[in-house]
Design a protein around this motif. Structure first.
Motif, PDB file in Angstrom:
ATOM      1  N   VAL A 240       0.846  -1.197   0.000  1.00  0.00           N
ATOM      2  CA  VAL A 240       0.000   0.000   0.000  1.00  0.00           C
ATOM      3  C   VAL A 240       0.880   1.246   0.000  1.00  0.00           C
ATOM      4  CG1 VAL A 240      -1.642   1.373   1.358  1.00  0.00           C
ATOM      5  CG2 VAL A 240      -2.001  -1.091   1.087  1.00  0.00           C
ATOM      6  N   LEU A 241       1.909   1.240   0.842  1.00  0.00           N
ATOM      7  CA  LEU A 241       2.793   2.408   0.937  1.00  0.00           C
ATOM      8  C   LEU A 241       3.575   2.619  -0.360  1.00  0.00           C
ATOM      9  CD1 LEU A 241       3.933   1.905   4.604  1.00  0.00           C
ATOM     10  CD2 LEU A 241       2.625   3.843   3.718  1.00  0.00           C
ATOM     11  N   GLU A 242       3.973   1.533  -1.006  1.00  0.00           N
ATOM     12  CA  GLU A 242       4.688   1.651  -2.282  1.00  0.00           C
ATOM     13  C   GLU A 242       3.789   2.252  -3.359  1.00  0.00           C
ATOM     14  OE1 GLU A 242       6.333  -2.128  -3.491  1.00  0.00           O
ATOM     15  OE2 GLU A 242       7.312  -2.395  -1.543  1.00  0.00           O
ATOM     16  N   ALA A 243       2.522   1.862  -3.360  1.00  0.00           N
ATOM     17  CA  ALA A 243       1.587   2.299  -4.400  1.00  0.00           C
ATOM     18  C   ALA A 243       0.933   3.648  -4.103  1.00  0.00           C
ATOM     19  CB  ALA A 243       0.500   1.242  -4.581  1.00  0.00           C
ATOM     20  N   SER A 244       1.082   4.132  -2.889  1.00  0.00           N
ATOM     21  CA  SER A 244       0.411   5.372  -2.489  1.00  0.00           C
ATOM     22  C   SER A 244       0.927   6.561  -3.291  1.00  0.00           C
ATOM     23  CB  SER A 244       0.644   5.632  -1.002  1.00  0.00           C
ATOM     24  OG  SER A 244       0.195   6.919  -0.675  1.00  0.00           O
ATOM     25  N   PRO A 245       0.004   7.440  -3.686  1.00  0.00           N
ATOM     26  CA  PRO A 245       0.426   8.645  -4.411  1.00  0.00           C
ATOM     27  C   PRO A 245       1.086   9.705  -3.517  1.00  0.00           C
ATOM     28  CG  PRO A 245      -1.945   8.661  -4.095  1.00  0.00           C
ATOM     29  CD  PRO A 245      -1.445   7.331  -3.585  1.00  0.00           C
ATOM     30  N   ARG A 246       1.045   9.509  -2.215  1.00  0.00           N
ATOM     31  CA  ARG A 246       1.651  10.443  -1.248  1.00  0.00           C
ATOM     32  C   ARG A 246       1.158  11.870  -1.447  1.00  0.00           C
ATOM     33  NH1 ARG A 246       5.111   8.846   3.196  1.00  0.00           N
ATOM     34  NH2 ARG A 246       5.309   6.654   2.830  1.00  0.00           N
ATOM     35  N   ILE A 247      -0.151  12.018  -1.412  1.00  0.00           N
ATOM     36  CA  ILE A 247      -0.717  13.358  -1.513  1.00  0.00           C
ATOM     37  C   ILE A 247      -1.524  13.670  -0.258  1.00  0.00           C
ATOM     38  CG2 ILE A 247      -0.747  13.526  -4.035  1.00  0.00           C
ATOM     39  CD1 ILE A 247      -3.646  12.580  -3.979  1.00  0.00           C
ATOM     40  N   GLU A 248      -1.562  14.949   0.083  1.00  0.00           N
ATOM     41  CA  GLU A 248      -2.325  15.346   1.268  1.00  0.00           C
ATOM     42  C   GLU A 248      -3.787  15.022   1.083  1.00  0.00           C
ATOM     43  OE1 GLU A 248      -1.402  18.981   3.385  1.00  0.00           O
ATOM     44  OE2 GLU A 248       0.218  19.313   1.956  1.00  0.00           O
TER      45      GLU A 248
ATOM     46  N   TYR B 102      -2.891  12.588   3.139  1.00  0.00           N
ATOM     47  CA  TYR B 102      -2.104  11.403   3.494  1.00  0.00           C
ATOM     48  C   TYR B 102      -2.892  10.341   4.256  1.00  0.00           C
ATOM     49  CZ  TYR B 102       1.704  14.649   2.420  1.00  0.00           C
ATOM     50  OH  TYR B 102       2.515  15.565   1.823  1.00  0.00           O
ATOM     51  N   VAL B 103      -4.191  10.279   4.043  1.00  0.00           N
ATOM     52  CA  VAL B 103      -5.043   9.320   4.771  1.00  0.00           C
ATOM     53  C   VAL B 103      -4.584   7.888   4.530  1.00  0.00           C
ATOM     54  CG1 VAL B 103      -7.396   8.437   5.008  1.00  0.00           C
ATOM     55  CG2 VAL B 103      -6.995  10.883   4.738  1.00  0.00           C
ATOM     56  N   ILE B 104      -4.318   7.551   3.279  1.00  0.00           N
ATOM     57  CA  ILE B 104      -3.887   6.190   2.936  1.00  0.00           C
ATOM     58  C   ILE B 104      -2.561   5.876   3.618  1.00  0.00           C
ATOM     59  CG2 ILE B 104      -3.045   4.730   1.039  1.00  0.00           C
ATOM     60  CD1 ILE B 104      -5.131   6.211  -0.740  1.00  0.00           C
ATOM     61  N   ASP B 105      -1.626   6.811   3.507  1.00  0.00           N
ATOM     62  CA  ASP B 105      -0.295   6.592   4.071  1.00  0.00           C
ATOM     63  C   ASP B 105      -0.338   6.427   5.586  1.00  0.00           C
ATOM     64  OD1 ASP B 105       1.561   7.419   1.586  1.00  0.00           O
ATOM     65  OD2 ASP B 105      -0.148   8.785   1.736  1.00  0.00           O
ATOM     66  N   VAL B 106      -1.065   7.317   6.249  1.00  0.00           N
ATOM     67  CA  VAL B 106      -1.129   7.276   7.715  1.00  0.00           C
ATOM     68  C   VAL B 106      -1.765   5.971   8.185  1.00  0.00           C
ATOM     69  CG1 VAL B 106      -2.112   8.368   9.768  1.00  0.00           C
ATOM     70  CG2 VAL B 106      -1.085   9.774   7.973  1.00  0.00           C
ATOM     71  N   SER B 107      -2.849   5.589   7.566  1.00  0.00           N
ATOM     72  CA  SER B 107      -3.524   4.349   7.933  1.00  0.00           C
ATOM     73  C   SER B 107      -2.609   3.139   7.720  1.00  0.00           C
ATOM     74  CB  SER B 107      -4.806   4.198   7.111  1.00  0.00           C
ATOM     75  OG  SER B 107      -5.412   2.966   7.361  1.00  0.00           O
ATOM     76  N   ALA B 108      -1.906   3.117   6.591  1.00  0.00           N
ATOM     77  CA  ALA B 108      -0.994   2.003   6.301  1.00  0.00           C
ATOM     78  C   ALA B 108       0.189   1.990   7.269  1.00  0.00           C
ATOM     79  CB  ALA B 108      -0.513   2.074   4.860  1.00  0.00           C
ATOM     80  N   LEU B 109       0.709   3.169   7.599  1.00  0.00           N
ATOM     81  CA  LEU B 109       1.830   3.235   8.547  1.00  0.00           C
ATOM     82  C   LEU B 109       1.406   2.783   9.940  1.00  0.00           C
ATOM     83  CD1 LEU B 109       3.425   6.540   7.280  1.00  0.00           C
ATOM     84  CD2 LEU B 109       4.586   4.305   7.388  1.00  0.00           C
ATOM     85  N   GLU B 110       0.199   3.159  10.352  1.00  0.00           N
ATOM     86  CA  GLU B 110      -0.308   2.699  11.650  1.00  0.00           C
ATOM     87  C   GLU B 110      -0.455   1.178  11.633  1.00  0.00           C
ATOM     88  OE1 GLU B 110      -2.906   6.723  12.630  1.00  0.00           O
ATOM     89  OE2 GLU B 110      -3.915   4.931  11.887  1.00  0.00           O
TER      90      GLU B 110
ATOM     91  N   GLU C  61       4.494  12.280  11.630  1.00  0.00           N
ATOM     92  CA  GLU C  61       5.000  13.374  10.797  1.00  0.00           C
ATOM     93  C   GLU C  61       3.944  13.811   9.785  1.00  0.00           C
ATOM     94  OE1 GLU C  61       8.830  12.842   8.883  1.00  0.00           O
ATOM     95  OE2 GLU C  61       9.585  11.808  10.675  1.00  0.00           O
ATOM     96  N   LEU C  62       3.226  12.837   9.223  1.00  0.00           N
ATOM     97  CA  LEU C  62       2.204  13.137   8.211  1.00  0.00           C
ATOM     98  C   LEU C  62       0.903  13.627   8.835  1.00  0.00           C
ATOM     99  CD1 LEU C  62       2.692  10.079   5.821  1.00  0.00           C
ATOM    100  CD2 LEU C  62       3.518  12.413   5.490  1.00  0.00           C
ATOM    101  N   ALA C  63       0.593  13.121  10.026  1.00  0.00           N
ATOM    102  CA  ALA C  63      -0.670  13.471  10.692  1.00  0.00           C
ATOM    103  C   ALA C  63      -0.437  13.588  12.193  1.00  0.00           C
ATOM    104  CB  ALA C  63      -1.734  12.407  10.399  1.00  0.00           C
TER     105      ALA C  63
END
Length: 108
Positions: free
Chosen positions: A27-35, A37-45, A69-71
């Protein structure tokens, strides 16, 4: 990507932590990393939770810190950080992180 996140959570809930970790990494590899950052934060958690379940607490701490850092207002990330710090024997830091999670409204 949100289906993948759900898959990661389901695997985690089934106790299949290594597989869960792999899904969150994808998920983190495929994430577009845009604000925001809901996808990124959820995946990192989720990644942090899976790493913590595998007793890889230093790596979990790094995942939670990246989520924060993102949220900065993510109570789940602060809670996970506190649990990882506690497992690493960083009691003072753990207390501060868990207190922050509580102040942000963390609920299990």
């Amino acid at each position: 990507l949100s289906l993948q996140r759900m898959k990661g959570l389901t695997l985690y809930n089934l106790g299949r932590y290594e597989e869960s970790l792999e899904v969150y990494d994808k998920v983190l590899e495929a994430s577009p990393r845009i604000e925001p950052y809901v996808i990124d934060v959820s995946a990192l958690e989720g990644k942090g939770d899976a790493l913590r379940a595998l007793n890889r607490n230093q790596e979990a701490l790094e995942a939670y810190n990246e989520a924060i850092e993102l949220a900065p207002s993510s109570s789940a990330a602060w809670h996970g950080k506190g649990e990882a710090e506690r497992a690493l024997g960083q009691v003072g830091n753990a207390c501060m992180s868990l207190l922050t999670a509580d102040k942000l409204g963390y609920e299990k």
